[in-house]
Enzyme design. Structure first.
Site, PDB file in Angstrom:
ATOM      1  N   ALA A 195       0.844  -1.205   0.000  1.00  0.00           N
ATOM      2  CA  ALA A 195       0.000   0.000   0.000  1.00  0.00           C
ATOM      3  C   ALA A 195       0.875   1.250   0.000  1.00  0.00           C
ATOM      4  O   ALA A 195       0.605   2.215  -0.711  1.00  0.00           O
ATOM      5  CB  ALA A 195      -0.933  -0.005   1.199  1.00  0.00           C
ATOM      6  N   ASP A 196       1.943   1.234   0.794  1.00  0.00           N
ATOM      7  CA  ASP A 196       2.899   2.347   0.788  1.00  0.00           C
ATOM      8  C   ASP A 196       3.555   2.500  -0.574  1.00  0.00           C
ATOM      9  O   ASP A 196       3.663   3.607  -1.116  1.00  0.00           O
ATOM     10  CB  ASP A 196       3.987   2.101   1.834  1.00  0.00           C
ATOM     11  CG  ASP A 196       3.592   2.569   3.225  1.00  0.00           C
ATOM     12  OD1 ASP A 196       2.733   3.451   3.340  1.00  0.00           O
ATOM     13  OD2 ASP A 196       4.147   2.033   4.197  1.00  0.00           O
ATOM     14  N   LEU A 197       4.043   1.399  -1.118  1.00  0.00           N
ATOM     15  CA  LEU A 197       4.798   1.456  -2.366  1.00  0.00           C
ATOM     16  C   LEU A 197       3.924   1.911  -3.529  1.00  0.00           C
ATOM     17  O   LEU A 197       4.328   2.755  -4.341  1.00  0.00           O
ATOM     18  CB  LEU A 197       5.430   0.100  -2.659  1.00  0.00           C
ATOM     19  CG  LEU A 197       6.460  -0.369  -1.627  1.00  0.00           C
ATOM     20  CD1 LEU A 197       6.876  -1.808  -1.904  1.00  0.00           C
ATOM     21  CD2 LEU A 197       7.675   0.544  -1.623  1.00  0.00           C
TER      22      LEU A 197
END
Length: 414
Positions: free
Chosen positions: A186-188
């Site tokens: 989700a961050d990436l």
């Protein structure tokens, strides 16, 4: 691959970015911009810096083979940047950020909603001073909605956004239950979507003279990246479940156990299935009305997959892989990271980069996957030491030695 400071300027040469973000989503975005040639100024807390500097072990080994202060996590998301330490809670620190914002094209931040407004450093305040500024906020849940004030973490968003409901073994099988993805996807993904949005906003700014505000949220990205599974639900009203290593919409498309290990069989169409059936010694499968078409194979998954599994167990993995690759049936080994980076294809594509580092001669990083023919990615700077470039950045901004010394004495620069 060695670092290549002598390459021609990158596609984003001349673009300047003030990076107020930390941890992963924001730094991943700004590292991508930096790889493409942007000058990224990373603003960090005096004393401690980016949280991920302490997220170890493992740490980079120094020249004596001992752990340095640089965590591998931090090193993986911060190359090609310059670091300055500024205490944003200090009024003079806030004034300094405002000055620096006037010399950049883009500001990226991932503070909680409303935090920067307390310091007069939010999007509205800075863009009132600098209308051409592109301001990108990255938060867990965005600037609006009932969850906007919540802290957002990748792990929680993987759960809330549905990804863990489709990741992991089926509930009725051993090991079943929700499972997070092995990296912070989700961050990436949010970092990459933010990069795309920033590039679009810069193009608009160059055409109209007006910057804009970008509101990126981990939850939004998590829902968007569900792709075909999200579409499956919206088309049917039925939420897909976990399928382990199998595919929701294609059969056979999963991991199978051979006589001496595991392999991936990824049959993507009916002609590939016919080739696989021939290799398997079961050409009758391709003529069987229950299995001839993918839709039929999906409907009859519970009949076909056990037969395939029993047959694949009778031969060694490499025997299967050689035959399948020769017939151009998609398949593959399952590598650990050592095997993945040592793979001849990864070696040929130069997917690691060696960089000189002030603390070590052993810094190796994962290379960028972007391949541009005219403006290639360059590796100009290793991930910076905390505050390594403070003096240079402030001098470029027009501050004289006396003022810089005064800011240091006041604790603004750490």
């Amino acid at each position: 691959m060695q670092a290549t400071p002598s390459l021609p300027p990158g596609a984003l040469h001349g673009v300047r970015v003030l990076d107020l973000s930390r941890v992963l989503a924001g730094p991943w975005c700004t590292q991508t911009l930096a790889d493409l040639g942007a000058d990224v100024i990373k603003v960090e807390r005096p004393g401690s810096g980016d949280d991920t500097r302490a997220w170890g072990p493992p740490y980079l080994k120094d020249r004596e083979g001992k752990d340095s202060s640089e965590a591998a996590y931090y090193l993986g998301a911060n190359r090609n940047k310059r670091s300055i330490t500024i205490d944003i809670a200090h009024p003079e620190g806030q004034a300094l950020i405002r000055e620096l914002a006037g010399s950049v094209d883009v500001v990226v931040e991932n503070f909680k909603v409303g935090d920067l407004a307390r310091y007069g450093l939010d999007a509205a305040s800075l863009r009132a001073l600098y209308p051409r500024l592109v301001f990108c906020s990255i938060t867990g849940f965005g600037q609006t909605g009932p969850y906007k004030d919540r802290a957002g973490y990748d792990y929680a968003v993987q759960g809330l956004g549905g990804l863990m409901s489709v990741t992991g073994e089926r509930d009725e099988l051993p090991g079943g239950g929700p499972q997070k993805v092995g990296v912070a996807v989700a961050d990436l993904f949010t970092g990459l979507y933010a990069t795309v949005a920033i590039l679009a906003a810069l193009r608009h700014r160059d055409a109209t003279g007006e910057g804009q505000i970008i509101d990126m949220a981990l939850l939004d990205t998590q829902l968007a990246m569900l792709a075909n599974l999200g579409s499956n639900y919206l088309c049917t009203g039925q939420a897909p479940g976990r399928m382990g290593n199998a595919h929701q919409n294609i059969v056979p498309y999963q991991v199978f156990e051979a006589a001496d290990g595991h392999l991936i069989l990824a049959v993507g169409n009916d002609s590939q299935f016919a080739k696989f059936a021939e290799i398997a010694g079961r050409p009758d499968w391709a003529a069987d009305a229950r299995f001839a078409k993918n839709a039929d194979r999906v409907r009859n998954r519970e009949l076909l997959v056990p037969e395939i599994a029993a047959l694949i167990k009778t031969r060694p993995r490499n025997s299967w892989l050689a035959a399948l690759e020769a017939a151009k049936v998609p398949c593959g080994a399952i590598n650990n990271l050592a095997e993945a980076f040592a793979d001849p294809q990864a070696q040929a594509r130069e997917m690691t980069v060696a960089m000189a580092h002030p603390l070590s001669e052993q810094l190796r990083l994962v290379a960028s996957p972007m391949r541009l023919s005219a403006t290639p990615v360059s590796y100009r700077r290793p991930p910076p030491l905390l505050g390594q470039h403070s003096q240079d950045i402030l001098a470029e901004a027009g501050l004289d030695g006396a003022r810089i010394a005064a800011l240091r004495s006041a604790g603004v620069l750490g």
